[in-house]
Design a protein around this motif. Structure first.
Motif, short mmCIF file in Angstrom:
data_model
loop_
_atom_site.label_atom_id
_atom_site.label_comp_id
_atom_site.label_asym_id
_atom_site.label_seq_id
_atom_site.Cartn_x
_atom_site.Cartn_y
_atom_site.Cartn_z
N PRO A 1 44.39 24.41 -40.65
CA PRO A 1 44.47 24.76 -42.09
C PRO A 1 43.32 25.68 -42.47
O PRO A 1 42.29 25.74 -41.81
CB PRO A 1 44.33 23.39 -42.77
CG PRO A 1 43.50 22.60 -41.82
CD PRO A 1 43.88 23.06 -40.44
N VAL A 2 43.51 26.39 -43.58
CA VAL A 2 42.46 27.29 -44.04
C VAL A 2 42.42 27.32 -45.56
O VAL A 2 43.45 27.13 -46.23
CB VAL A 2 42.68 28.73 -43.50
CG1 VAL A 2 43.89 29.39 -44.14
CG2 VAL A 2 41.44 29.59 -43.70
N GLU A 3 41.23 27.52 -46.11
CA GLU A 3 41.06 27.72 -47.55
C GLU A 3 40.13 28.90 -47.75
O GLU A 3 39.03 28.94 -47.18
CB GLU A 3 40.46 26.47 -48.21
CG GLU A 3 40.26 26.67 -49.72
CD GLU A 3 39.69 25.46 -50.42
OE1 GLU A 3 40.47 24.72 -51.05
OE2 GLU A 3 38.46 25.26 -50.34
N LEU A 4 40.57 29.86 -48.53
CA LEU A 4 39.74 31.01 -48.89
C LEU A 4 39.38 30.85 -50.36
O LEU A 4 40.26 30.72 -51.22
CB LEU A 4 40.52 32.32 -48.66
CG LEU A 4 41.10 32.54 -47.27
CD1 LEU A 4 41.75 33.91 -47.18
CD2 LEU A 4 40.05 32.35 -46.19
N ARG A 5 38.07 30.91 -50.64
CA ARG A 5 37.61 30.57 -51.97
C ARG A 5 37.49 31.79 -52.88
O ARG A 5 37.10 32.88 -52.44
CB ARG A 5 36.26 29.85 -51.87
CG ARG A 5 36.35 28.51 -51.16
CD ARG A 5 35.00 27.85 -51.10
NE ARG A 5 34.07 28.58 -50.22
CZ ARG A 5 32.77 28.31 -50.14
NH1 ARG A 5 32.23 27.35 -50.90
NH2 ARG A 5 32.02 28.99 -49.31
N CYS A 6 37.80 31.56 -54.15
CA CYS A 6 37.72 32.61 -55.16
C CYS A 6 37.29 31.98 -56.48
O CYS A 6 37.92 31.03 -56.95
CB CYS A 6 39.07 33.31 -55.33
SG CYS A 6 39.13 34.48 -56.71
N ASN A 7 36.24 32.54 -57.07
CA ASN A 7 35.83 32.14 -58.41
C ASN A 7 35.81 33.37 -59.30
O ASN A 7 35.47 34.46 -58.86
CB ASN A 7 34.44 31.49 -58.38
CG ASN A 7 34.48 30.12 -57.76
OD1 ASN A 7 34.39 29.94 -56.55
ND2 ASN A 7 34.66 29.11 -58.61
#
Lengths: 116, 113
Positions: free
Chosen positions: B18-24
């Protein structure tokens, strides 16, 4: 329904020369945008047209840059007296008239400019 | 003024993980949020969008993202990545009054065997 088309895909020019890029938006999209993307960065906004009217220009768009959309269909972006710092990918996007869908921008494959 | 922060410039991951790419994002008004993918020497392809409604949005290629207003985040996730997901991913924001998209600096997703 064809996508956004940009020509040429690649352009190599010598410093000081003028270049012109063309963008054909998705059919019936009335909004058209130009962005510039340098290596390792996200795209940066240059200018925006609604129909034939140029409604917004970024401070990135110096006096050497000019964009037109004469009949509200295709658009051209011209750079005069190119400099090495102009080397980048130039991206065009378009969006439709729909109240909510107008917020969605569809991008072309871009024109990569190399100034020697 | 609107701005976007992608905290990770590169994310290496093994295939099927699994992967998560962060964005704020930063904006004082209502926002529309997007994730785009860019393959080498190509333009941007829209992965998914949040315009209104459900905060969990599903996109193409098995990706999804969740809009979190209190955290001002819009992280991208995929439960099992494939080699073909190797690309640059850009988060973008548009406010209700602006015409332009503001992009983050991108996250390079590198999937290996």
């Amino acid at each position: 329904d064809t996508g956004v088309s940009q020509n040429p895909r690649h352009k190599i020019t010598k410093r000081g020369q003028n270049v012109t890029f063309r963008c054909d938006p998705i059919s019936e999209h009335n909004r058209l945008y130009w962005y510039r993307q340098t290596l390792g960065q996200g795209p940066e906004f240059l200018t925006y047209f609604q129909n034939e009217a140029q409604l917004e220009k970024s401070r990135l768009l110096s006096d050497r840059f000019s964009a037109e959309r004469p009949k509200g269909s295709f658009s051209t972006l011209e750079i005069q007296r190119t400099e090495q710092g102009d080397s980048a990918m130039y991206l065009c996007a378009s969006s439709p008239r729909d109240k909510l869908a107008k917020n969605i921008q569809y991008f072309g494959a871009g024109t990569r400019l190399s100034v020697l | 003024a609107q701005s976007v922060t992608q905290l990770d410039s590169q994310v290496p991951v093994f295939e099927e993980a699994p992967v998560e790419l962060r964005c704020n994002y930063s904006s004082s008004v209502s926002v529309y949020l997007f994730w785009y993918v860019q393959y080498p020497n190509q333009g941007l392809q829209l992965l998914l969008k949040y315009l209104s409604g459900s905060t969990l949005v599903k996109g193409i290629n098995g990706f999804e993202a969740e809009f979190n207003k209190s955290q001002t985040s819009f992280h991208l996730r995929k439960p099992s990545v494939h080699i073909s997901d190797t690309a640059e991913y850009f988060c973008a924001v548009r406010t209700g009054t602006a015409s332009k998209l503001t992009f983050g600096t991108g996250t390079r997703l590198q999937v290996t065997l």
